[in-house]
Design an enzyme around this catalytic site. Structure first.
Site, PDB file in Angstrom:
ATOM      1  N   ASP A 235       0.824  -1.161  -0.119  1.00  0.00           N
ATOM      2  CA  ASP A 235      -0.492   0.370   0.358  1.00  0.00           C
ATOM      3  C   ASP A 235       0.678   1.546  -0.249  1.00  0.00           C
ATOM      4  O   ASP A 235       1.773   1.151   0.951  1.00  0.00           O
ATOM      5  CB  ASP A 235      -0.219  -0.055   1.612  1.00  0.00           C
ATOM      6  CG  ASP A 235      -2.008  -0.831   1.535  1.00  0.00           C
ATOM      7  OD1 ASP A 235      -1.196  -2.306   1.683  1.00  0.00           O
ATOM      8  OD2 ASP A 235      -2.951  -1.149   1.701  1.00  0.00           O
TER       9      ASP A 235
ATOM     10  N   HIS B 131     -10.323   1.903   0.433  1.00  0.00           N
ATOM     11  CA  HIS B 131     -10.475   3.196   0.613  1.00  0.00           C
ATOM     12  C   HIS B 131     -10.460   3.474  -1.473  1.00  0.00           C
ATOM     13  O   HIS B 131     -10.544   4.974  -1.218  1.00  0.00           O
ATOM     14  CB  HIS B 131      -9.134   4.050   1.473  1.00  0.00           C
ATOM     15  CG  HIS B 131      -9.105   3.796   2.476  1.00  0.00           C
ATOM     16  ND1 HIS B 131      -9.941   3.953   3.436  1.00  0.00           N
ATOM     17  CD2 HIS B 131      -8.083   2.797   3.617  1.00  0.00           C
ATOM     18  CE1 HIS B 131      -9.638   4.146   4.431  1.00  0.00           C
ATOM     19  NE2 HIS B 131      -8.459   2.963   4.835  1.00  0.00           N
TER      20      HIS B 131
ATOM     21  N   HIS C 118      -6.995  -7.912   0.268  1.00  0.00           N
ATOM     22  CA  HIS C 118      -6.958  -6.981   0.769  1.00  0.00           C
ATOM     23  C   HIS C 118      -7.398  -6.992   2.239  1.00  0.00           C
ATOM     24  O   HIS C 118      -8.746  -7.640   2.056  1.00  0.00           O
ATOM     25  CB  HIS C 118      -7.245  -5.682   0.202  1.00  0.00           C
ATOM     26  CG  HIS C 118      -6.759  -4.922   0.804  1.00  0.00           C
ATOM     27  ND1 HIS C 118      -5.787  -3.623   0.862  1.00  0.00           N
ATOM     28  CD2 HIS C 118      -7.971  -3.849   1.852  1.00  0.00           C
ATOM     29  CE1 HIS C 118      -5.250  -2.557   0.347  1.00  0.00           C
ATOM     30  NE2 HIS C 118      -7.272  -3.136   1.625  1.00  0.00           N
TER      31      HIS C 118
END
Length: 271
Positions: free
Chosen positions: A8, A68, A153
């Site tokens: 990330d 996100h 994820h």
């Protein structure tokens, strides 16, 4: 095939270092493909079209994401037309964008990248295992595609490791993202799939998982919020996973963590 996956990217520190170092890494490691997770690239929350283009220009082939993905309003329009930017596969049918993509190098070799999100301590999306199973059934590793990468994820290490074992022998690399902490378990499973529970993050490690320390500490110690989280802005460190595969089978011959930057002890794969 030689592939680098970077965890990330968090804010400007991670983004700037990635853009700076990826061209060098492509040359020094003789990389065929580079994949990054970009869901925290825009000030820690989501990704924009401009940032996506910066990463692609630097040499990134595919950007995966996570929970996100929708934090920037423009993303739902941008992702619909950009096949190199993907979101978790197990979002409900009708969600903008795609959960997997195929990219091809100059020699005609193809890499399939699948992005999926776990459900333990996360948003209750569709079954990630069923979603990955359906996608893997469309392709033959070493035949129709030469490399398959699965980005899981998620929060739970058990769920991420279960996904790795679930894909063993059918994927080249299964790598976890989201927790922003690199794990010390890079390995090749019995069936030939490379695995690491979490690739870590690309950002300032003098932080709380990439965020400036003040606000997280305030919330933990006093149970009070005094403002928004914002990314730490000190020198960045890149963390990721390097994998080399057998071109005939697509299975891993070698996997090594990559750490490069100011804060963590540097570790580069042997050339």
């Amino acid at each position: 095939m030689r592939v680098l996956y970077l965890g990330d990217i968090v804010g400007r520190s991670g983004r700037a270092l990635a853009v700076e170092k990826i061209p060098e890494l492509r040359k020094s490691l003789r990389l065929d493909f580079v994949v990054v997770n970009g869901e925290n690239a825009a000030a820690g929350f989501g990704i924009t079209e401009k940032i996506s283009e910066e990463l692609f220009t630097a040499g990134v082939d595919v950007i995966s994401t996570g929970n996100h993905i929708w934090d920037q309003k423009e993303t739902k329009n941008h992702i619909a037309g950009e096949k190199r930017l993907i979101r978790p596969l197990n979002f409900p049918v009708g969600t903008p964008g795609r959960g997997s993509t195929i990219v091809q190098d100059a020699r005609g070799r193809k890499m399939l990248v699948i992005n999926v999100m776990g459900r333990i301590f996360m948003d209750p999306l569709d079954d990630p295992f069923a979603a990955v199973e359906a996608e893997l059934n469309k392709y033959a590793l070493g035949s129709t595609v030469q490399f398959i990468l699965v980005d899981i994820h998620g929060e739970a290490t058990s769920e991420k490791m279960a996904m790795g074992q679930f894909c063993d022998g059918r994927a080249s690399l299964v790598v976890g993202t989201h927790s922003h902490i690199p794990t010390a378990d890079a390995q090749i499973f019995d069936g030939g799939t490379a695995y690491q529970t979490d690739a870590g993050m690309c950002g300032d490690y003098n932080s709380v998982i990439g965020m400036d320390k003040a606000e997280p500490l305030q919330r933990f110690t006093r149970k009070m919020s005094t403002g928004r989280f914002s990314p730490a802005v000190g020198p960045g460190t890149l963390c990721g996973v390097f994998v080399e595969t057998d071109d005939k089978t697509g299975l891993a011959k070698r996997v090594e963590p990559l750490r490069l930057g100011a804060r963590l002890h540097e570790h580069m794969p042997i050339a």
